[in-house]
Design a protein around this motif. Structure first.
Motif, mmCIF file in Angstrom:
data_model
loop_
_atom_site.group_PDB
_atom_site.id
_atom_site.type_symbol
_atom_site.label_atom_id
_atom_site.label_comp_id
_atom_site.label_asym_id
_atom_site.label_seq_id
_atom_site.Cartn_x
_atom_site.Cartn_y
_atom_site.Cartn_z
ATOM 1 N N THR A 35 0.838 -1.207 0.000
ATOM 2 C CA THR A 35 0.000 0.000 0.000
ATOM 3 C C THR A 35 0.870 1.253 0.000
ATOM 4 O OG1 THR A 35 -0.093 -0.048 2.418
ATOM 5 C CG2 THR A 35 -1.897 -1.131 1.236
ATOM 6 N N THR A 36 2.166 1.069 -0.175
ATOM 7 C CA THR A 36 3.109 2.189 -0.138
ATOM 8 C C THR A 36 3.305 2.786 -1.529
ATOM 9 O OG1 THR A 36 4.248 1.094 1.690
ATOM 10 C CG2 THR A 36 5.427 2.882 0.602
ATOM 11 N N ARG A 37 3.370 4.107 -1.588
ATOM 12 C CA ARG A 37 3.667 4.803 -2.838
ATOM 13 C C ARG A 37 5.145 5.185 -2.812
ATOM 14 N NH1 ARG A 37 1.779 10.930 -4.260
ATOM 15 N NH2 ARG A 37 2.725 11.055 -6.321
ATOM 16 N N TYR A 38 5.848 4.938 -3.917
ATOM 17 C CA TYR A 38 7.279 5.237 -3.996
ATOM 18 C C TYR A 38 7.530 6.307 -5.055
ATOM 19 C CZ TYR A 38 7.766 0.888 -1.394
ATOM 20 O OH TYR A 38 7.665 -0.092 -0.438
ATOM 21 N N THR A 39 8.454 7.209 -4.733
ATOM 22 C CA THR A 39 8.835 8.261 -5.660
ATOM 23 C C THR A 39 10.350 8.395 -5.633
ATOM 24 O OG1 THR A 39 6.804 9.448 -5.066
ATOM 25 C CG2 THR A 39 8.453 10.689 -6.299
ATOM 26 N N ILE A 40 10.946 8.557 -6.819
ATOM 27 C CA ILE A 40 12.391 8.826 -6.889
ATOM 28 C C ILE A 40 12.550 10.241 -7.429
ATOM 29 C CG2 ILE A 40 14.588 8.168 -7.938
ATOM 30 C CD1 ILE A 40 13.591 5.295 -8.000
ATOM 31 N N VAL A 41 13.282 11.037 -6.676
ATOM 32 C CA VAL A 41 13.474 12.453 -7.017
ATOM 33 C C VAL A 41 14.952 12.699 -7.285
ATOM 34 C CG1 VAL A 41 13.130 14.831 -6.220
ATOM 35 C CG2 VAL A 41 11.534 13.032 -5.498
ATOM 36 N N GLY A 42 15.239 13.410 -8.357
ATOM 37 C CA GLY A 42 16.620 13.737 -8.697
ATOM 38 C C GLY A 42 17.170 14.835 -7.805
ATOM 39 N N PRO A 43 18.478 15.087 -7.853
ATOM 40 C CA PRO A 43 19.097 16.107 -6.987
ATOM 41 C C PRO A 43 18.595 17.527 -7.290
ATOM 42 C CG PRO A 43 20.692 15.229 -8.559
ATOM 43 C CD PRO A 43 19.465 14.397 -8.680
ATOM 44 N N ASP A 44 17.985 17.717 -8.483
ATOM 45 C CA ASP A 44 17.426 19.028 -8.825
ATOM 46 C C ASP A 44 15.955 19.138 -8.424
ATOM 47 O OD1 ASP A 44 16.402 17.191 -10.582
ATOM 48 O OD2 ASP A 44 16.810 18.350 -12.401
ATOM 49 N N GLY A 45 15.405 18.089 -7.767
ATOM 50 C CA GLY A 45 14.010 18.108 -7.325
ATOM 51 C C GLY A 45 13.037 17.545 -8.347
ATOM 52 N N GLN A 46 13.546 17.234 -9.549
ATOM 53 C CA GLN A 46 12.682 16.686 -10.604
ATOM 54 C C GLN A 46 12.313 15.239 -10.286
ATOM 55 O OE1 GLN A 46 11.861 18.884 -13.063
ATOM 56 N NE2 GLN A 46 10.310 17.374 -13.650
ATOM 57 N N VAL A 47 11.037 14.890 -10.462
ATOM 58 C CA VAL A 47 10.594 13.517 -10.202
ATOM 59 C C VAL A 47 11.042 12.634 -11.362
ATOM 60 C CG1 VAL A 47 8.608 12.000 -9.870
ATOM 61 C CG2 VAL A 47 8.604 14.274 -8.850
ATOM 62 N N LEU A 48 11.817 11.586 -11.034
ATOM 63 C CA LEU A 48 12.335 10.666 -12.049
ATOM 64 C C LEU A 48 11.389 9.484 -12.271
ATOM 65 C CD1 LEU A 48 16.065 10.549 -10.840
ATOM 66 C CD2 LEU A 48 15.048 12.039 -12.576
ATOM 67 N N ALA A 49 10.716 9.046 -11.203
ATOM 68 C CA ALA A 49 9.786 7.914 -11.303
ATOM 69 C C ALA A 49 8.840 7.950 -10.115
ATOM 70 C CB ALA A 49 10.553 6.593 -11.334
ATOM 71 N N ASP A 50 7.636 7.405 -10.329
ATOM 72 C CA ASP A 50 6.639 7.364 -9.258
ATOM 73 C C ASP A 50 5.786 6.119 -9.469
ATOM 74 O OD1 ASP A 50 5.267 9.194 -7.016
ATOM 75 O OD2 ASP A 50 3.694 8.184 -8.177
ATOM 76 N N SER A 51 5.467 5.424 -8.384
ATOM 77 C CA SER A 51 4.735 4.156 -8.505
ATOM 78 C C SER A 51 3.260 4.340 -8.841
ATOM 79 C CB SER A 51 4.869 3.344 -7.207
ATOM 80 O OG SER A 51 4.309 4.044 -6.119
ATOM 81 N N GLN A 52 2.723 5.575 -8.698
ATOM 82 C CA GLN A 52 1.291 5.760 -8.931
ATOM 83 C C GLN A 52 0.951 6.846 -9.955
ATOM 84 O OE1 GLN A 52 -0.788 6.245 -5.210
ATOM 85 N NE2 GLN A 52 0.049 4.365 -4.342
ATOM 86 N N SER A 53 1.924 7.662 -10.321
ATOM 87 C CA SER A 53 1.623 8.769 -11.243
ATOM 88 C C SER A 53 2.691 8.888 -12.330
ATOM 89 C CB SER A 53 1.544 10.089 -10.464
ATOM 90 O OG SER A 53 0.519 10.035 -9.505
#
Length: 198
Positions: A35-53
């Motif tokens: 039930t966990t949502r995962y997000t990977i954010v780059g060092p510039d704050g840009q979202v690189l990947a997200d498990s739900q969006s």
């Protein structure tokens, strides 16, 4: 925190070698398994990947408090309304290091309803366990109290018979050291009196 750290360990320093599409697919599968949502954010704050969006439709996350903490090399936590999913979530973000620098941030988010449900379940287990312990303790206390009362009554009755002149009556010795000693003392006194008077 554990969920985010597990993802960080799985990706390790190889994050830069991942194709964005593969990274997105990896997180999507991971999110489906929990039930966990995962997000990977780059060092510039840009979202690189997200498990739900779709990360391309998500705004820069560099200003999120938990992400700021992780970009500074520490574990960050926060609780707030998710602008993407429109639900209140608890966030934990951990830094992913490469050559001593923060290469990305792994963030895990759990809906607050799930957290509250888990806390309520924990409280329920603690309450049930405490109730069982209280019942067992009360039953044990009652049992010991009755045994103690019985021993006291036997010694009292034996002392009364001794006082009435019944020197042949023997008080049953108890396994409890204190009561056993009293019973033996009264029995010894009865034998002595019987010898002297008889």
């Amino acid at each position: 925190a554990v969920a985010a750290q597990l993802v960080e360990r799985q990706l390790g320093s190889s994050l830069v070698q991942w194709h964005p599409r593969d990274l997105q697919e990896f997180l999507r599968h991971l999110g489906e398994a929990s039930t966990t949502r995962y997000t990977i954010v780059g060092p510039d704050g840009q979202v690189l990947a997200d498990s739900q969006s779709d990360p391309s439709a998500m705004e820069n996350h560099g200003d999120r408090p938990e992400v700021r903490e992780a970009l500074a090399g520490r574990t960050g936590t926060a609780t707030r309304m998710s602008p993407t999913l429109r639900v209140r979530e608890t966030y934990v973000a951990v830094p992913l290091f490469r050559h001593g620098e923060v290469a990305a941030v792994i963030r895990a988010a759990v809906p607050l309803t799930d957290v509250n449900r888990a806390v309520r379940s924990l409280y329920m287990h603690v309450a049930v366990s405490a109730g069982i312990i209280a019942v067992v303790a009360a039953a044990l206390g009652l049992y010991l109290s009755r045994r103690l009362s019985l021993r006291m009554r036997l010694i009292r009755d034996g002392a009364a018979r001794l006082a009435a002149g019944d020197f042949h009556h023997t008080i049953e010795s108890s396994r409890t050291q204190e009561f056993g000693a009293v019973a033996e003392s009264l029995n010894a006194m009865a034998r002595q009196l019987d010898q002297k008077i008889g």
